[in-house]
Design a protein around this motif. Structure first.
Motif, PDB file in Angstrom:
ATOM      1  N   VAL A   1       4.530  -8.215  17.140  1.00 32.50           N
ATOM      2  CA  VAL A   1       3.195  -8.100  17.612  1.00 32.50           C
ATOM      3  C   VAL A   1       2.520  -9.321  17.597  1.00 32.50           C
ATOM      4  O   VAL A   1       2.275 -10.144  16.627  1.00 32.50           O
ATOM      5  N   PRO A   2       2.180  -9.857  18.989  1.00 31.49           N
ATOM      6  CA  PRO A   2       1.470 -11.490  19.028  1.00 31.49           C
ATOM      7  C   PRO A   2      -0.040 -11.133  18.215  1.00 31.49           C
ATOM      8  O   PRO A   2      -0.500 -10.179  18.225  1.00 31.49           O
ATOM      9  N   ALA A   3      -0.249 -12.246  17.630  1.00 30.68           N
ATOM     10  CA  ALA A   3      -1.657 -12.356  17.028  1.00 30.68           C
ATOM     11  C   ALA A   3      -2.941 -12.010  17.904  1.00 30.68           C
ATOM     12  O   ALA A   3      -3.841 -11.345  17.526  1.00 30.68           O
ATOM     13  N   THR A   4      -2.570 -12.078  19.265  1.00 36.36           N
ATOM     14  CA  THR A   4      -3.626 -12.017  20.203  1.00 36.36           C
ATOM     15  C   THR A   4      -3.808 -10.582  20.419  1.00 36.36           C
ATOM     16  O   THR A   4      -4.915 -10.213  20.896  1.00 36.36           O
ATOM     17  N   GLU A   5      -3.187  -9.724  19.969  1.00 38.22           N
ATOM     18  CA  GLU A   5      -3.521  -8.286  20.082  1.00 38.22           C
ATOM     19  C   GLU A   5      -4.269  -7.746  19.278  1.00 38.22           C
ATOM     20  O   GLU A   5      -4.650  -6.370  19.133  1.00 38.22           O
ATOM     21  N   GLY A   6      -4.620  -8.505  18.198  1.00 41.47           N
ATOM     22  CA  GLY A   6      -5.958  -7.996  17.182  1.00 41.47           C
ATOM     23  C   GLY A   6      -5.378  -7.014  16.110  1.00 41.47           C
ATOM     24  O   GLY A   6      -6.449  -6.357  15.912  1.00 41.47           O
ATOM     25  N   LEU A   7      -4.190  -6.732  15.874  1.00 39.96           N
ATOM     26  CA  LEU A   7      -3.757  -5.903  14.855  1.00 39.96           C
ATOM     27  C   LEU A   7      -3.357  -6.672  13.581  1.00 39.96           C
ATOM     28  O   LEU A   7      -3.184  -7.928  13.516  1.00 39.96           O
ATOM     29  N   LEU A   8      -3.382  -6.006  12.507  1.00 41.20           N
ATOM     30  CA  LEU A   8      -2.941  -6.522  11.219  1.00 41.20           C
ATOM     31  C   LEU A   8      -1.470  -6.858  11.044  1.00 41.20           C
ATOM     32  O   LEU A   8      -1.078  -7.685  10.676  1.00 41.20           O
ATOM     33  N   ILE A   9      -0.701  -5.745  11.512  1.00 37.72           N
ATOM     34  CA  ILE A   9       0.719  -5.793  11.447  1.00 37.72           C
ATOM     35  C   ILE A   9       1.314  -7.064  12.410  1.00 37.72           C
ATOM     36  O   ILE A   9       0.793  -7.023  13.574  1.00 37.72           O
ATOM     37  N   LYS A  10       2.200  -7.529  12.078  1.00 40.37           N
ATOM     38  CA  LYS A  10       2.907  -8.599  12.903  1.00 40.37           C
ATOM     39  C   LYS A  10       4.491  -8.390  13.397  1.00 40.37           C
ATOM     40  O   LYS A  10       4.817  -8.610  14.129  1.00 40.37           O
ATOM     41  N   ALA A  11       4.813  -7.239  12.603  1.00 38.87           N
ATOM     42  CA  ALA A  11       6.230  -6.772  13.086  1.00 38.87           C
ATOM     43  C   ALA A  11       6.336  -5.355  12.579  1.00 38.87           C
ATOM     44  O   ALA A  11       5.761  -4.998  11.314  1.00 38.87           O
ATOM     45  N   SER A  12       7.323  -4.512  13.082  1.00 34.83           N
ATOM     46  CA  SER A  12       7.902  -3.434  12.378  1.00 34.83           C
ATOM     47  C   SER A  12       9.228  -3.270  12.782  1.00 34.83           C
ATOM     48  O   SER A  12       9.834  -3.592  13.936  1.00 34.83           O
TER      49      SER A  12
ATOM     50  N   LEU B   1      -6.129  -6.023   1.004  1.00 32.14           N
ATOM     51  CA  LEU B   1      -6.143  -4.688   1.039  1.00 32.14           C
ATOM     52  C   LEU B   1      -5.444  -3.960  -0.028  1.00 32.14           C
ATOM     53  O   LEU B   1      -4.394  -4.568  -0.467  1.00 32.14           O
ATOM     54  N   THR B   2      -5.790  -2.810  -0.562  1.00 33.89           N
ATOM     55  CA  THR B   2      -5.111  -2.283  -1.698  1.00 33.89           C
ATOM     56  C   THR B   2      -3.867  -1.622  -0.952  1.00 33.89           C
ATOM     57  O   THR B   2      -3.649  -1.490   0.341  1.00 33.89           O
ATOM     58  N   ASP B   3      -2.914  -1.059  -1.677  1.00 38.94           N
ATOM     59  CA  ASP B   3      -1.383  -0.650  -1.371  1.00 38.94           C
ATOM     60  C   ASP B   3      -1.862   0.504  -0.561  1.00 38.94           C
ATOM     61  O   ASP B   3      -1.200   0.727   0.639  1.00 38.94           O
ATOM     62  N   ASP B   4      -2.802   1.510  -0.759  1.00 40.56           N
ATOM     63  CA  ASP B   4      -3.053   2.689   0.122  1.00 40.56           C
ATOM     64  C   ASP B   4      -3.803   2.268   1.458  1.00 40.56           C
ATOM     65  O   ASP B   4      -3.398   2.842   2.149  1.00 40.56           O
ATOM     66  N   GLU B   5      -4.466   1.185   1.382  1.00 37.79           N
ATOM     67  CA  GLU B   5      -5.238   0.789   2.520  1.00 37.79           C
ATOM     68  C   GLU B   5      -4.089   0.388   3.430  1.00 37.79           C
ATOM     69  O   GLU B   5      -4.256   0.294   4.611  1.00 37.79           O
ATOM     70  N   LEU B   6      -3.040  -0.441   2.772  1.00 34.73           N
ATOM     71  CA  LEU B   6      -2.165  -1.140   3.796  1.00 34.73           C
ATOM     72  C   LEU B   6      -1.194  -0.061   4.485  1.00 34.73           C
ATOM     73  O   LEU B   6      -0.735  -0.208   5.550  1.00 34.73           O
ATOM     74  N   VAL B   7      -0.971   0.950   3.559  1.00 34.42           N
ATOM     75  CA  VAL B   7      -0.169   2.083   4.024  1.00 34.42           C
ATOM     76  C   VAL B   7      -0.742   2.771   5.246  1.00 34.42           C
ATOM     77  O   VAL B   7      -0.215   2.923   6.183  1.00 34.42           O
ATOM     78  N   ALA B   8      -2.215   3.072   5.051  1.00 34.59           N
ATOM     79  CA  ALA B   8      -3.050   3.741   5.907  1.00 34.59           C
ATOM     80  C   ALA B   8      -2.969   3.001   7.118  1.00 34.59           C
ATOM     81  O   ALA B   8      -2.775   3.381   8.411  1.00 34.59           O
ATOM     82  N   THR B   9      -3.312   1.689   6.978  1.00 28.24           N
ATOM     83  CA  THR B   9      -3.357   0.679   8.208  1.00 28.24           C
ATOM     84  C   THR B   9      -1.999   0.592   8.907  1.00 28.24           C
ATOM     85  O   THR B   9      -2.116   0.619  10.367  1.00 28.24           O
ATOM     86  N   VAL B  10      -1.068   0.436   8.357  1.00 25.95           N
ATOM     87  CA  VAL B  10       0.389   0.204   9.060  1.00 25.95           C
ATOM     88  C   VAL B  10       0.607   1.738   9.951  1.00 25.95           C
ATOM     89  O   VAL B  10       1.028   1.579  11.067  1.00 25.95           O
ATOM     90  N   HIS B  11       0.426   2.810   9.080  1.00 27.11           N
ATOM     91  CA  HIS B  11       0.652   4.163   9.710  1.00 27.11           C
ATOM     92  C   HIS B  11      -0.413   4.173  11.017  1.00 27.11           C
ATOM     93  O   HIS B  11       0.233   4.578  12.181  1.00 27.11           O
ATOM     94  N   ARG B  12      -1.473   3.903  11.078  1.00 22.81           N
ATOM     95  CA  ARG B  12      -2.414   3.928  11.948  1.00 22.81           C
ATOM     96  C   ARG B  12      -1.943   2.791  13.181  1.00 22.81           C
ATOM     97  O   ARG B  12      -1.786   3.259  14.489  1.00 22.81           O
ATOM     98  N   GLU B  13      -1.793   1.611  12.849  1.00 16.72           N
ATOM     99  CA  GLU B  13      -1.365   0.628  13.988  1.00 16.72           C
ATOM    100  C   GLU B  13      -0.133   0.742  14.652  1.00 16.72           C
ATOM    101  O   GLU B  13       0.043   0.608  15.814  1.00 16.72           O
TER     102      GLU B  13
ATOM    103  N   SER C   1       1.326   3.881  15.051  1.00  9.60           N
ATOM    104  CA  SER C   1       1.142   4.911  15.951  1.00  9.60           C
ATOM    105  C   SER C   1       0.461   4.447  17.243  1.00  9.60           C
ATOM    106  O   SER C   1       0.968   4.930  18.168  1.00  9.60           O
ATOM    107  N   LYS C   2      -0.614   3.705  17.035  1.00 12.10           N
ATOM    108  CA  LYS C   2      -1.065   3.013  18.377  1.00 12.10           C
ATOM    109  C   LYS C   2      -0.280   2.666  19.182  1.00 12.10           C
ATOM    110  O   LYS C   2      -0.243   2.566  20.458  1.00 12.10           O
ATOM    111  N   VAL C   3       0.553   1.419  18.663  1.00 12.30           N
ATOM    112  CA  VAL C   3       1.451   0.688  19.392  1.00 12.30           C
ATOM    113  C   VAL C   3       2.585   1.566  20.159  1.00 12.30           C
ATOM    114  O   VAL C   3       2.927   1.489  21.368  1.00 12.30           O
ATOM    115  N   LEU C   4       2.881   2.625  19.425  1.00 13.61           N
ATOM    116  CA  LEU C   4       3.974   3.812  20.021  1.00 13.61           C
ATOM    117  C   LEU C   4       3.146   4.601  20.801  1.00 13.61           C
ATOM    118  O   LEU C   4       3.795   5.212  21.499  1.00 13.61           O
TER     119      LEU C   4
END
Ligand code: FAD
Length: 469
Positions: free
Chosen positions: A328-339, A373-385, A387-390
């Motif tokens: 994920v390029p930084a210009t996409e505005g997401l927290l994740i940078k790769a999956s 972010l807390t661990d739970d917040e990180l998991v929720a953010t990754v899950h959301r982002e 899902s959005k990319v896919l």
């Protein structure tokens, strides 16, 4: 020289362990090798854990199979040496994607870490600047010059190529920015051809043409039981005494070698050795060098590091594309940078119950707010982002794991290799029985770290009086 030799290796990551194996193989029989590791675990950034009953990498995932100069990589040679060659496995799916403008597009071929050798091939992802890459009548780089990768590529091909291709691909390795990272350290083959070629595309093609060919041979490998099996096997084969939970806090030269101060301040242990191999990250090395070599400590301590977190989730039968993962390029505005879609990418991890393992990374150098972010917040953010990319909601994870790696990835700025060479020369002149090795100096990849540890071991053997074999 007193016999048998006593050598202390400080740092039980892959660099220190590769050094221990090399000492065992090349130093005189009976050499006493001790590895001091401050944590309770050997391996450093190599750490295989378990999620949903499956071995998963919580740190480094794989190693390059080939050496850029030709032949197998130093990592593969070490794997063979410690008897694990039969456990090497390769990705079953190699194609990755880039998330650009909210859509996944295949990572274009024909690039060197995103720097294109053919502008048409990258056009679907990044449009080069209109007057791109004119021949200015002279080589791109002077004989001893080093530049930031981003500066060179922006100048020749424009912002999109950097922001959408080079930055995410370099960021996937270094968690750093193309605008900060040294060309000579991170892309040495391109730096070499840029001293001759007049265009960037020409330099990429020349670097590709100069690279030894090995058609059909896999680029990456890992070990079926996990990379921690390499750590354990290297420690065993080295015959070294391994001291876990043993932080080395001070280093003092003595008339015949070194005195180490090990363990807690209230109950320190003093150890005398003939030679020391420092295989710790640069900041830890700088602290230990501050007494015996303050100028070297200052140079080494300049190196900055990026922090990252890796979030792994086990998902019941998600719909994943047939990709190894995406950047994920930084210009996409997401927290994740790769999956990485572990169970798609690595056939040996596939599960009969359809449970998929997916890992994502967050944390970019200079913007590490995501790590608060807390661990739970990180998991929720990754899950959301993800899902959005896919473009489809992922099922809820049945298990997850968050691994934080604070100050883990060195940020090599222009001139890094020259600074390291100068530091080593100064150290060798003052203290020949003290050697530096690891990701803070020679490069970040596992094969480079293995080679770095082995080279430092050879230096120590020479300083102590030559090989016993
Ligand atoms: C998240 C992540 C993913 C990566 N993925 C890959 C990948 O897929 N492929 C690849 O090739 N590379 C990868 N890398 C890079 C690679 O894993 C590292 O560069 C390499 O493992 C570093 O090895 P090292 O032994 O030099 O340092 P480290 O692994 O950092 O080991 C140094 C050790 O020294 C110990 N130590 C520190 N201070 C002291 C002290 N005072 N006394 C005693 N011990 C001390 C530390 O606890 C640590 O165990 C990745 C890195 C990270 C962070």
């Amino acid at each position: 020289m007193r016999q048998p030799w006593r050598v202390a290796i400080i740092g039980g990551g892959i660099t220190g362990l590769a050094a221990a194996v090399r000492l065992r193989d090349r130093a005189p029989a009976g050499t006493e090798i001790t590895v001091y590791e401050q944590s309770g675990l050997l391996g450093g950034k190599l750490r295989t854990g378990e999620l949903a009953g499956q071995a998963v990498e919580f740190g480094a995932e794989s190693f390059l199979m080939r050496d850029p100069a030709g032949g197998e990589s130093a990592a593969v040679t070490l794997v063979r040496r410690v008897g694990l060659a039969d456990a090497i496995v390769h990705p079953t799916v190699g194609q990755a994607a880039l998330a650009v403008d909210g859509r996944l597009r295949p990572v274009p071929g024909g690039t060197l870490v995103g720097v294109p050798g053919d502008l048409e091939k990258v056009a679907a992802v990044a449009a080069p600047a209109a007057d791109a890459d004119r021949d200015g009548g002279r080589p791109l780089l002077g004989p001893d010059e080093d530049v930031a990768v981003g500066a060179l590529v922006r100048d020749r091909l424009g912002d999109q190529v950097v922001d959408r291709l080079v930055d995410p691909m370099l960021g996937g390795v270094y968690a750093g920015r193309a605008d900060d990272l040294s060309l000579v350290t991170t892309m040495p083959a391109l730096a070499r051809t840029a001293r001759v070629e007049h265009t960037l595309v020409g330099a990429v093609r020349a670097a590709q043409a100069a690279a030894p060919r090995s058609p059909g041979s896999p680029i990456f490998g890992t070990l079926a039981g996990g990379l921690s099996t390499l750590v354990e096997a290297a420690a065993r084969e080295s015959g070294a005494t391994v001291r876990r939970d043993a932080a080395v806090r001070e280093l003092h030269p003595t008339p015949t070698g070194w005195r180490l101060v090990v363990g807690p301040t209230r109950d320190p242990e003093l150890v005398e050795v003939d030679a020391v191999l420092l295989a710790v990250p640069a900041r830890a090395a700088a602290r230990l060098l501050a007494g015996p070599a303050p100028e070297v400590a200052a140079t080494v301590g300049e190196l900055d590091y990026a922090s990252v977190a890796l979030i792994t989730m086990a998902l019941p039968e998600p719909e994943l594309p047939g990709l190894s993962g995406f950047l994920v390029p930084a210009t996409e505005g997401l927290l994740i940078k790769a999956s990485t879609f572990f169970t798609t990418k690595w056939g040996h991890l596939r599960r009969p119950d359809g449970l998929a393992l997916l890992r994502a990374s967050v944390g970019r150098y200079g913007d590490e707010t995501s790590l608060q972010l807390t661990d739970d917040e990180l998991v929720a953010t990754v899950h959301r982002e993800v899902s959005k990319v896919l473009g489809t909601p992922l099922p809820s994870p049945v298990a997850s794991h968050v691994q934080r790696w604070g100050g883990a990835l060195p940020q090599y700025t222009p001139g890094h290799l020259d600074r390291v060479a100068a530091a080593r020369t100064a150290l060798r002149a003052a203290h020949p029985t003290l050697a530096l090795a690891g990701a803070g100096y020679d490069g970040v990849g596992i094969p480079v770290c293995v080679r770095s540890g082995e080279t430092a071991a050879e230096e120590i053997i020479t300083a102590l009086g030559g090989s016993g074999s």
